[in-house]
Design an enzyme around this catalytic site. Structure first.
Site, PDB file in Angstrom:
ATOM      1  N   THR A 150       0.818  -1.218   0.000  1.00  0.00           N
ATOM      2  CA  THR A 150       0.000   0.000   0.000  1.00  0.00           C
ATOM      3  C   THR A 150       0.852   1.269   0.000  1.00  0.00           C
ATOM      4  O   THR A 150       1.895   1.318   0.633  1.00  0.00           O
ATOM      5  CB  THR A 150      -0.899  -0.011   1.244  1.00  0.00           C
ATOM      6  OG1 THR A 150      -1.660  -1.206   1.223  1.00  0.00           O
ATOM      7  CG2 THR A 150      -1.818   1.187   1.306  1.00  0.00           C
ATOM      8  N   GLY A 182       2.683  -2.804   8.254  1.00  0.00           N
ATOM      9  CA  GLY A 182       2.884  -3.345   9.602  1.00  0.00           C
ATOM     10  C   GLY A 182       4.313  -3.808   9.802  1.00  0.00           C
ATOM     11  O   GLY A 182       4.823  -4.596   9.002  1.00  0.00           O
ATOM     12  N   GLU A 239      -7.656  -5.915   2.873  1.00  0.00           N
ATOM     13  CA  GLU A 239      -7.817  -7.113   2.026  1.00  0.00           C
ATOM     14  C   GLU A 239      -9.018  -6.965   1.093  1.00  0.00           C
ATOM     15  O   GLU A 239      -9.761  -7.908   0.861  1.00  0.00           O
ATOM     16  CB  GLU A 239      -7.952  -8.386   2.874  1.00  0.00           C
ATOM     17  CG  GLU A 239      -6.820  -8.664   3.836  1.00  0.00           C
ATOM     18  CD  GLU A 239      -5.437  -8.558   3.206  1.00  0.00           C
ATOM     19  OE1 GLU A 239      -5.329  -8.693   1.977  1.00  0.00           O
ATOM     20  OE2 GLU A 239      -4.473  -8.305   3.948  1.00  0.00           O
TER      21      GLU A 239
END
Lengths: 682, 682
Positions: free
Chosen positions: B145, B184, B435
């Site tokens: 992303t 993350g 997702e």
């Protein structure tokens, strides 16, 4: 790294959307903010506030709750200084305090402790305590809720036993279930509490009364003798984090008899008790709290929809029509152009307007009620009470759901604290529970409507203007509304109201029939809930229509009436066709075969409101400072603001960063990993 | 302050509710947890975890985000030590890691970085990087992303330009919109990132590919040359607070050609490019992520409903029938006995079961798909993909809404962090977006169904078992389902499926007709959304019915089949009569005149499930440690646990308390207030 086409496009997209305004935006700002005069007055307060670096809320996101409480106390102090520096009167102070929109440890000192002493204390009591409170020689809170009693005030367990020998009350918590809980200001700040406790004289319980109880010394803030007091800890979603909701246990705490607030009920030296004769005025203050909640729900939803609509205007994602080839050089589509985004956001925008209008109307009704009550006339009370409950339920539910939908519509970045939207949700969602749990209040609304129904059944005239739709029941119509020309009729205010009224009337009648058929009231909670939504939507639609008519008649607002009508129509059709479709169909108010044509009209309205979406959000008149968002600022340069916000993150600078790095290295360098890393050239 | 009747009553209420079980609870625990063997295995892991004081999450509530990151890193380290101490294999480690249920900075190292290297790297690449990752000599993340691209992966802006002269790729972010964002592990912990970037060779763009890019030195964690990297800051509602979602900008960062993951596509020394021939396996991993989300949504809702049902069982409020007199000595009513509370919580309990069953079934389907894909056969892919999307959308939406409804049903204390419910919401709600944004995925489900519809129209046989309801369209029925005997028929699984299928089929047909009538696909997002709900509810009902049948056939489960049937019926009737009533009516699948009788049946089911509510929540098999709640512990002594939780609040002890007191005193002692306080004896 220089500016690029994409970033420049964001400004252009925002400017173009702004330029499309079909109505005079500044006039709408004045209308929503109570007129040009009121707007300019509040603008001065805003300018004052925005000059104070301490009032910039963006740094709160990085603070622990303990640090947030510190900041919030510093802000409280600064507010008091500003009142003196600027020689502000009470009204200006309240305006400034409201503008900051921060629940400080002193918030309930101003909004509950001081008012309740004025309203329920004698003149002497007000002289002593209100004066001390006003100069902040004491800080107070209002202690009603207990660990095991919230909704059921009659069931409170704290007692105030009169001791005639010493002329004192003994305030006592029999066990932890009686601990006062959730009390704003009690956690850290307050020295005194107005405590709601069961008055007991000579072994006889006389129900809850109010007592001023010192809880901490105003000299050193040590808890007073017999008092266990503290902060109840963090709250859900980070809500209310800047205030100190607290608890307190009382172990035979003695206070002078004079500390009972005695404007309405009195206990004399000999223990004789004079019950209140005149309680209606105190009902008024409960209504006021709910009216304020409606307005709060309106403006929080207004903020969320402003942020979401602005961000979706400048965010671009995917090509339309889609291409799956590489190097598609077309600009991607503005997210606001997606039908799902328009369908989710435009009705919420209309709802924010509808609630702002309804809140304003409620304030007027409340004013009339108070005027009446002052004359000891309570005729208006049942209806204004029911209306305030109904709108409180509807507005808190729809606003919290709506704010979260706004957040979701912003994609991944909506989940960043810097969207500014989650804070709005966190601070409105508890209003679903406080000042009367929504599911409990819904029963009160239903009881009011059943009384009106009873009047209809008995052939009496309905005096209530809010339940006037019940008249239609006399006509015995049970068929769906028969459209002749959908497009024309569904935009006709009279027909809109007729349809909304039909649905509500049928739900009231159905509830009455179920009771008559022997169903227990306690089994009908959900019927009350459903009915309340129908009733509230009728009320809101009616208030919107009244507003449009009133605007058309005032020259300076006439140019805005079409826009307000458009929003009214969208509120009507999105409620009818989507958010409340189930009950329009289940009551057979609408026939499924009419939905296709109504949907065509709905689509046209969505398109029209979407064209004006940025002007309509600008019309709320929010400054960037008030919105506290990186993604929904006025200039549309969302990504740059998000980037800037993140650069202030303490995690990225020492000492935090060094501390975290050390821990990571303890993992990386376990065993002989250091040699391994060198050998493997990782 | 001693124990009182009220507190003792709480235990009694819980014991009595537990004693009412109409089915063997422990057998249901085994069933839901994958059998007795699997349950006992996971119980060992649980015991191991619950012995570690570091893994007690209750103290996280009081920590700043910086402190939470530290705690989370300490937990990460302890996990690694425990693997060694207990000689655990990979499977046991994953079970332990999952049990902790904490998103640590290393979470995506295990669940994304390592798997993607294995799946997309060559054997040599896996040898080098996977081995280093496994021993934690490097910590990795998966960087896809970007600031301006989430959903549209093809539109990513980061480039990887091949430099043939040096045999390197140059990784570059042209501007801040290309910054990797939300990654993350990137914020603080990771040394290496698998970066998704547009591969460019000789000026030609070849689309997104994966590259291993060192971002921080594994020696000292200093950012590598040309890399700006950091943590993106706090997230909404306090969600994901223990992990370090990060950002990174690349300024002409050079990596060896070998760092491109080359299992499927290759770039040779001379710059020649071999495209992937075989990408289906990678689709499998996307399906897997969504399947896991369904299971996560199920168990989070299970936790929230457990907490809410337990607390509402022991909380008492108001008398029933109500009395307004003082000193009513009757015990107040259990909140769980209110019809509104039962109506809100029991369907959510049934939904948690339904999602757990559906998640398990999806895992089986996924296994079959992977077996097929290994053989390079992708027949199952479209259907399993559509099912996983459909259930991902439905489960995340319903679970987040349901968890928040659980929280609201708990009254005021639901808003305390110690309810433990808000954390569940905060951590599931972003799954509505990641997702695949739910509104984007809904279009993919709709496209799948339209293809099936096309087959029907062409007279082809429908091979899909999930869209088999489309066959009914051939029968040309457009009337509502004609009930002969409501009570009997609505509990008949075949009729339940027929009704759910009718609704879904009509919505597919309507979508097809709107397209045929010339409506643009982009104008039909909401129709896709509505259709997806109908499709998902059909799938879930079908899986529940299949489960009941399978259980009846297995001796050890036969005693539970009636209970699962009861939950299936409640899922069916609450969906039909409440949560999705609008579309059953708008498609004329149900006629409004049938609702009264269906409601009678629904009421009976609610009563039956309510009688078993505590046993049904016990059956999830949660330990108090896992639930991390003060209000929903197994023993029912909610108020005592809440009291204890609050006593640990650092705000109530020094140094925090002294710091806050000092600030309050600065307000109290302004001007000559000290003298005033003395004189007025406040």
């Amino acid at each position: 790294m220089s500016d690029n086409v994409y970033l420049a496009q964001m400004s252009t997209d925002m400017e173009e959307a702004r330029a499309k305004a079909s109505f005079p935006v500044q006039s709408m700002v004045y209308l929503l903010r109570g007129g040009k005069g009121a707007y300019e007055k509040s603008n001065k307060i805003r300018e004052l506030a925005e000059r104070e670096p301490l009032f910039d809320k963006s740094s709160l996101s990085f603070q622990s709750r303990q640090e947030q409480l510190c900041t919030s106390l510093l802000i409280s102090k600064r507010l008091i200084e500003m009142v003196e520096e600027n020689d502000m009167d009470d009204e200006q102070f309240i305006a400034l305090f409201r503008h900051i929109e921060l629940l400080t440890p002193l918030a309930l000192h101003y909004t509950a402790f001081m008012p309740v002493i004025k309203a329920q204390g004698t003149t002497e009591q007000a002289d002593k305590w209100h004066t001390a409170a006003k100069r902040h020689a004491i800080i107070g809170c209002y202690a009603q809720t207990e660990l095991s009693h919230g909704s059921n005030v009659m069931g409170l367990n704290t007692v105030a036993v009169f001791d005639q020998a010493t002329d004192e009350f003994v305030i006592h918590s029999p066990d932890i279930t009686a601990a006062k809980w959730w009390i704003g200001g009690l956690g850290v700040a307050c020295t005194h509490a107005v405590v709601q406790a069961q008055l007991i004289i000579a072994g006889k319980s006389l129900g809850p009364h109010l007592f001023i109880v010192p809880v901490r010394s105003p000299f050193d803030l040590k808890p007073c003798k017999g008092i266990t007091v503290g902060d109840i800890g963090p709250k859900a979603y980070g809500g209310f984090s800047t205030t100190d909701n607290g608890f307190a246990l009382f172990d035979h705490v003695r206070i002078p008899r004079d500390n009972m607030l005695m404007k309405f009920a009195q206990v004399a030296r000999d223990g004789s008790y004079t019950p209140p004769v005149h309680m209606k005025l105190s009902y008024g203050s409960m209504v006021k709290l709910r009216v304020d909640i409606v307005t709060d729900a309106a403006w929080k939803l207004a903020k969320a929809s402003t942020i979401a609509i602005r961000y979706c205007t400048v965010r671009r994602q995917f090509h339309n029509p889609p291409s799956f080839k590489l190097n598609d050089n077309r600009p991607e589509s503005q997210v606001i152009s997606y039908s799902s985004v328009q369908h989710r956001l435009m009705p919420l925008l209309a709802t924010a307007y509808a609630l702002a209008v309804s809140g304003e109307s409620m304030h007027q009704q409340f004013g009339q009620l108070m005027d009446q009550l002052e004359l000891n006339n309570a005729t208006l009370l049942p209806e204004v009470h029911a209306t305030s409950c109904s709108l409180k339920i509807w507005s808190t539910r729809r606003s919290s759901e709506g704010i979260e939908e706004c957040r979701k519509s912003m994609g991944g970045h909506g989940f960043s604290i810097f969207s500014g939207v989650s804070e709005l949700f966190a601070n409105i969602v508890p209003a679903n529970t406080y000042e009367g749990d929504n599911f409990v209040l819904a029963q009160q609304v239903a009881r009011f409507l059943l009384k009106q129904l009873n009047n209809v059944v008995k052939g009496k005239e309905i005096t209530s203007s809010t339940a006037d739709y019940l008249k239609t029941l006399g006509q015995g119509i049970t068929e769906p509304f028969a459209f002749e020309n959908h497009n024309e009729q569904i935009l006709n205010p009279q027909i809109q109201l007729e349809i909304f009224g039909m649905r509500a009337a049928r739900l009231v009648a159905d509830l009455g029939q179920q009771l008559q058929a022997g169903r227990e009231w306690s089994d009908l909670n959900m019927e009350c809930w459903t009915l309340n939504f129908a009733h509230a939507e009728y009320l809101i639609l009616k208030q919107m229509i009244t507003k449009v008519n009133a605007m058309a008649a005032v020259p300076e607002h006439a140019g805005l009436a079409d826009t307000m009508k458009l929003l009214t129509d969208l509120f009507c059709l999105s409620t009818l066709g989507y958010s409340s479709l189930a009950t329009f169909l289940s009551t057979s108010t609408i026939h499924p075969s009419d939905l296709g044509k109504l949907n065509e009209q709905y689509r046209q309205l969505i398109t029209r409101v979407s064209n004006d979406a940025i002007p309509l959000t600008d019309s709320f008149g929010f400054s960037d400072h008030e919105l506290n968002t990186a993604l929904g600022k006025k200039d549309g340069r969302a990504y740059e603001h998000l980037w800037d916000a993140v650069q202030k993150n303490p995690v990225n600078a020492d000492p935090e960063n060094a501390k975290l790095n050390k821990l990571v290295m303890e993992i990386l360098h376990r065993g002989n990993n250091l040699e391994y890393i060198k050998a493997a050239k990782l």
